[in-house]
Scaffold this motif. Structure first.
Motif, PDB file in Angstrom:
ATOM      1  N   LEU A   9       3.755  -5.878 -13.600  1.00  0.00           N
ATOM      2  CA  LEU A   9       3.028  -5.727 -12.340  1.00  0.00           C
ATOM      3  C   LEU A   9       3.486  -6.723 -11.281  1.00  0.00           C
ATOM      4  O   LEU A   9       3.449  -6.430 -10.085  1.00  0.00           O
ATOM      5  N   ALA A  10       3.921  -7.895 -11.714  1.00  0.00           N
ATOM      6  CA  ALA A  10       4.396  -8.893 -10.753  1.00  0.00           C
ATOM      7  C   ALA A  10       5.595  -8.366  -9.962  1.00  0.00           C
ATOM      8  O   ALA A  10       5.724  -8.634  -8.758  1.00  0.00           O
ATOM      9  N   ASP A  11       6.474  -7.576 -10.633  1.00  0.00           N
ATOM     10  CA  ASP A  11       7.617  -7.005  -9.934  1.00  0.00           C
ATOM     11  C   ASP A  11       7.178  -5.997  -8.889  1.00  0.00           C
ATOM     12  O   ASP A  11       7.766  -5.915  -7.801  1.00  0.00           O
ATOM     13  N   LEU A  12       6.141  -5.200  -9.223  1.00  0.00           N
ATOM     14  CA  LEU A  12       5.634  -4.253  -8.232  1.00  0.00           C
ATOM     15  C   LEU A  12       4.974  -4.973  -7.063  1.00  0.00           C
ATOM     16  O   LEU A  12       5.118  -4.559  -5.904  1.00  0.00           O
ATOM     17  N   GLU A  13       4.261  -6.049  -7.357  1.00  0.00           N
ATOM     18  CA  GLU A  13       3.642  -6.829  -6.279  1.00  0.00           C
ATOM     19  C   GLU A  13       4.701  -7.360  -5.312  1.00  0.00           C
ATOM     20  O   GLU A  13       4.499  -7.382  -4.086  1.00  0.00           O
ATOM     21  N   LYS A  14       5.853  -7.777  -5.849  1.00  0.00           N
ATOM     22  CA  LYS A  14       6.940  -8.244  -4.989  1.00  0.00           C
ATOM     23  C   LYS A  14       7.453  -7.101  -4.123  1.00  0.00           C
ATOM     24  O   LYS A  14       7.756  -7.274  -2.934  1.00  0.00           O
ATOM     25  N   TRP A  15       7.568  -5.911  -4.719  1.00  0.00           N
ATOM     26  CA  TRP A  15       8.042  -4.747  -3.965  1.00  0.00           C
ATOM     27  C   TRP A  15       7.071  -4.424  -2.827  1.00  0.00           C
ATOM     28  O   TRP A  15       7.476  -4.166  -1.692  1.00  0.00           O
ATOM     29  N   ILE A  16       5.774  -4.441  -3.146  1.00  0.00           N
ATOM     30  CA  ILE A  16       4.769  -4.110  -2.136  1.00  0.00           C
ATOM     31  C   ILE A  16       4.803  -5.105  -0.975  1.00  0.00           C
ATOM     32  O   ILE A  16       4.567  -4.750   0.181  1.00  0.00           O
ATOM     33  N   SER A  17       5.120  -6.355  -1.278  1.00  0.00           N
ATOM     34  CA  SER A  17       5.145  -7.385  -0.243  1.00  0.00           C
ATOM     35  C   SER A  17       6.385  -7.314   0.644  1.00  0.00           C
ATOM     36  O   SER A  17       6.450  -7.969   1.682  1.00  0.00           O
ATOM     37  N   MET A  18       7.370  -6.502   0.238  1.00  0.00           N
ATOM     38  CA  MET A  18       8.581  -6.372   1.040  1.00  0.00           C
ATOM     39  C   MET A  18       8.290  -5.575   2.303  1.00  0.00           C
ATOM     40  O   MET A  18       7.457  -4.656   2.305  1.00  0.00           O
TER      41      MET A  18
END
Length: 805
Positions: free
Chosen positions: A764-773
């Motif tokens: 989920l941390a990787d998706l959170e990074k994607w969302i913050s892009m």
């Protein structure tokens, strides 16, 4: 004239009582009487063919070891009206060997290793010293007590260690001539294993041929792999190497072995005994009793034939092979160190019996019943989708070329799969009405009993003790089945739609239900009972499950009643709409453990036909957890009041609340083998400490909502349901609205997204990074995902309300 008289004497002097005797000190010129026995089984067979009588013909074999120069083959020419019986004069004293005894002149070589020249032109696959099989020179070396290839403890999240890697370039550089070596590796998802032969080296890599031994092949497991038959790896006692070109054998004996006095045996034959008949002219009424069969060659490189839609490939052979036989048997016998399969019942066979046998240390499987592939209608191989437009809808097999009405009874089967891991104690495929009764099956790399697909059903498994299984693999059970029959395809929604239109199609391949009753099961690395991928039409009752519960994946008409599932529960995986499943009158220890059930059934949809009237050894919250799915409106919570759980007596006392929901007492204290000599040596499973307070409660998993979709990391049984490894990474699409952009470009609920526009989504941390892009909703999308256990890629261009793929 003397020659003519002698021949007349030989042909006329078969004993009137129709008995033929064989002894190590006999002579094949003798008549085969008790006082003048023949020396070989081949000669005894020849004499038996000449006996003209309606009475039984018995071949009595005296104590000793009989090395077969070639496979002993029976045809319809051996049929006798009263039957042909091969019997050891005293049970367990007669060994029939597919090996050869060598006389060698050993001399010291170096560091405890001895060398000898082999004069015979042999290809040596196995070496036995004083009756014990030795290990080919290998890396990694054996670590006593470890399971996977005898080198590692099974760990589903094992990490790479270069010092244990036989394919590391630094290790390969140490080998002068590795041609002829073997590489053995587990499947990347631990769904069995694969094998290769080494052709040579190039740029510090091995040139390999093989890898065909799994019907769902993969790359090598990054950790669990082993190489053998390499001279430079001859470094510990018990290992050996044969230099074929120089005809020299090198051996590092254990300290307790006097190499100059030791008995040295090598293996020559793949098969010891064959029954070779045809449907039109079967071999009939031939029976073997009281023998020790041993020394057959390994066959893992010949294991090539894929079986109908299962994960298996198979080699159609074994120490004893039945082809086209009727009313034949092997009883009260031991099978010791078969290099491949032990007993193979192949194609057309009827009423074959394997009874009171001890089968151990086989290279592959114990007893197999496998029909001919020509019997299958609309055959498919591998994990592939069905084309319903041209489906053959005639019910049942295409021909009679399959085993039917056969029995495995009172057999102790242990430590099979020594060389091949996609194996089982008993394996059934393309067969009907196979009965397994009062067997003990344990210490297996994969399943104790495996049913490969639904063709053609009617099997009964009862009064058996199956445990210590799935010791070297994963995602499996003590009992495992697949049901990838004609009706099934790897998409639950499609199957549900097809069966709604054609309600009887799930009966096309199964002629009658399979029954699993009155057994005891334990699997600590999978499920006690695992019905996978469309397994349908089962009647499961009066079983005690000791460890990991019952898994029911996609399928129809599973009636599960009156079972005791200790410290665990029912695992429903990816059920179809209106499956007709029943789970009733069982004792369970906690809430059900579903996986991806909403892929086909809505979150509040009803599961099966009836999930009710069970006793929960937990609390009300666990019992009521799935009320919204129509489950357990009449179930109760309480202490089952077992009579003596500590000693395996799981009958309930008269005051037990289980009786109020329809549970009926049964006992599994008499499961397993019944023959006294087998009972003496048979192991028993470890009985669990029963936790009346219940089992661990499933806590909610953290999730992220993004673009009208809900994502979370897979957990627990979902790895099996989704067909991914524990370390593969990816995020599960839990829910997805039709208006979501992801939905419009082709993502579906139940997908596992692993790569998003080149970015790995391990957690989920990787998706959170994607969302913050800043640009997390691009016009061009490349998505790599797992769908229906297969890798897929979506490449799409999206703008406004339009998309293209």
């Amino acid at each position: 004239m003397r020659t003519l008289i002698l021949l007349a004497f030989l042909f006329s002097s078969v004993p009137a009582a129709a008995q033929i005797f064989v002894a190590p000190n006999g002579n094949d010129r003798y008549p085969g009487t008790a006082s003048q026995p023949v020396a070989s089984l081949q000669k005894a067979q020849e004499l038996a063919r000449k006996v003209a009588t309606k009475q039984p013909v018995k071949v009595v074999v005296k104590a000793g070891t009989y090395y077969l120069p070639e496979t002993l083959k029976f045809t319809a020419a051996d049929n006798k009206p009263g039957g042909l019986f091969f019997e050891a004069e005293k049970e367990g004293t007669v060994t029939i060997s597919g090996g050869k005894k060598l006389q060698l002149n050993w001399t010291p070589y170096r560091s405890g290793v001895f060398v000898a020249t082999v004069k015979d032109a042999l290809s040596i696959d196995q070496l036995f010293v004083n009756g014990r099989r030795q290990r080919m020179a290998r890396f990694p070396n054996v670590r006593e007590g470890n399971a996977v290839f005898d080198a590692w403890v099974l760990d589903h999240q094992a990490t790479y260690d270069s010092t244990m890697d036989p394919l590391h370039p630094g290790r390969i550089r140490k080998w002068n001539r590795p041609e002829g070596a073997y590489v053995h590796a587990m499947h990347d998802l631990l769904w069995g294993d694969m094998h290769w032969i080494v052709n040579g080296t190039k740029d510090d890599k091995l040139d390999l041929t093989g890898g065909w031994q799994n019907n769902r092949p993969s790359k090598m497991h990054p950790v669990y792999r082993m190489v053998e038959n390499v001279f430079e790896e001859l470094d510990v006692p018990g290992e050996w190497f044969f230099d074929q070109a120089q005809r020299k054998i090198y051996y590092y004996p254990d300290k307790d072995v006097d190499i100059r006095k030791a008995t040295i045996e090598v293996v020559i034959l793949r098969h010891l005994v064959e029954f070779n008949g045809r449907i039109e002219e079967p071999v009939k009424n031939i029976h073997w009793k009281g023998f020790v069969f041993k020394h057959t060659a390994r066959t893992f490189m010949e294991n090539k034939e894929p079986l109908q839609r299962s994960d298996w490939t198979v080699y159609r052979g074994g120490a004893m092979v039945f082809n086209g036989a009727e009313n034949c048997s092997v009883t009260n016998s031991e099978f010791d160190h078969a290099g491949g399969n032990t007993i193979f019942v192949n194609g057309y066979n009827r009423n074959i019996t394997v009874k009171s046998c001890y089968i151990h240390h086989s290279g592959a499987s114990g007893v197999l019943f496998v029909g001919d592939s020509s019997t299958v209608r609309s055959p498919l191989y591998g994990y592939v989708r069905q084309n319903y437009s041209n489906l053959d809808t005639i019910r049942g097999p295409r021909s009679e070329a399959y085993p039917r009405d056969c029995l495995v009874e009172d057999c102790l089967i242990t430590q099979t799969g020594r060389d091949e891991k996609q194996t089982a104690g008993v394996h059934i495929s393309l067969a009907a009405n196979i009965r397994i009764n009062h067997c003990a099956i344990y210490d297996m790399p994969r399943a104790g009993i495996n049913i490969s697909e639904g063709n053609f059903g009617g099997h009964i498994i009862e009064h058996s003790d199956i445990f210590n299984t799935v010791l070297e693999t994963g995602d499996h059970g003590s009992f495992n089945s697949w049901g990838r029959d004609r009706y099934w395809t790897p998409d639950g929604r499609t199957v549900s739609e097809v069966i709604a239109k054609h309600p009887n199609w799930h009966w096309l391949d199964m002629l009658r239900p399979n029954i699993i009753r009155n057994n005891r099961w334990r699997c600590d690395f999978g499920w006690d009972i695992d019905l996978d991928d469309g397994s349908s039409h089962y009647r499961i009752y009066n079983n005690v499950l000791l460890a990991r519960g019952l898994k029911l994946r996609e399928g129809y008409d599973r009636i599960v009643t009156n079972n005791i599932i200790l410290n665990n529960s029912l695992h429903p995986h990816v059920w179809f709409l209106q499956s007709g499943d029943v789970f009733r009158n069982n004792i369970v220890f906690g809430a059900y453990r579903p996986a991806i059930m909403n892929q086909v059934i809505p979150d509040s949809g009803k599961w099966g036909l009836q999930i009710d009237s069970n006793l929960f050894v937990s609390d009300q919250a666990q019992m009521r957890k799935f009320l919204k799915n129509g489950c357990d409106t009449h179930s109760v919570v309480g202490d089952p009041l077992f009579v003596d759980a500590a000693n395996g007596d799981y009958r309930v006392q008269p005051a037990s609340p289980a009786l109020l929901v329809g549970f009926k007492n049964f006992s599994t204290l008499d499961v397993g083998v019944v023959k006294s000599s087998l009972k003496t040596i048979a192991k028993k499973p470890v009985l669990p400490v029963v936790s009346i307070k219940g089992i661990d409660k499933q806590s909610g998993q953290r999730s992220i909502r993004w673009m009208d979709a809900l994502f979370r990391e897979p957990v627990g049984d979902e790895f099996s349901a989704l067909g991914i490894g524990y370390t593969d990474g990816g995020l599960l699409v839990v829910t997805l609205s039709d208006s979501s952009l992801l939905s419009k470009i082709g993502v579906k609920q139940g997908d596992v997204i692993q790569v998003l526009n080149g970015k790995l989504l391990n957690n989920l941390a990787d998706l959170e990074k994607w969302i913050s892009m800043p640009n997390n909703k691009p016009a061009e999308w490349t998505i790599e995902l797992i769908r229906n256990q297969k890798k897929e890629k979506i490449i799409a261009f999206y703008t406004n309300s339009k998309s293209s793929h």
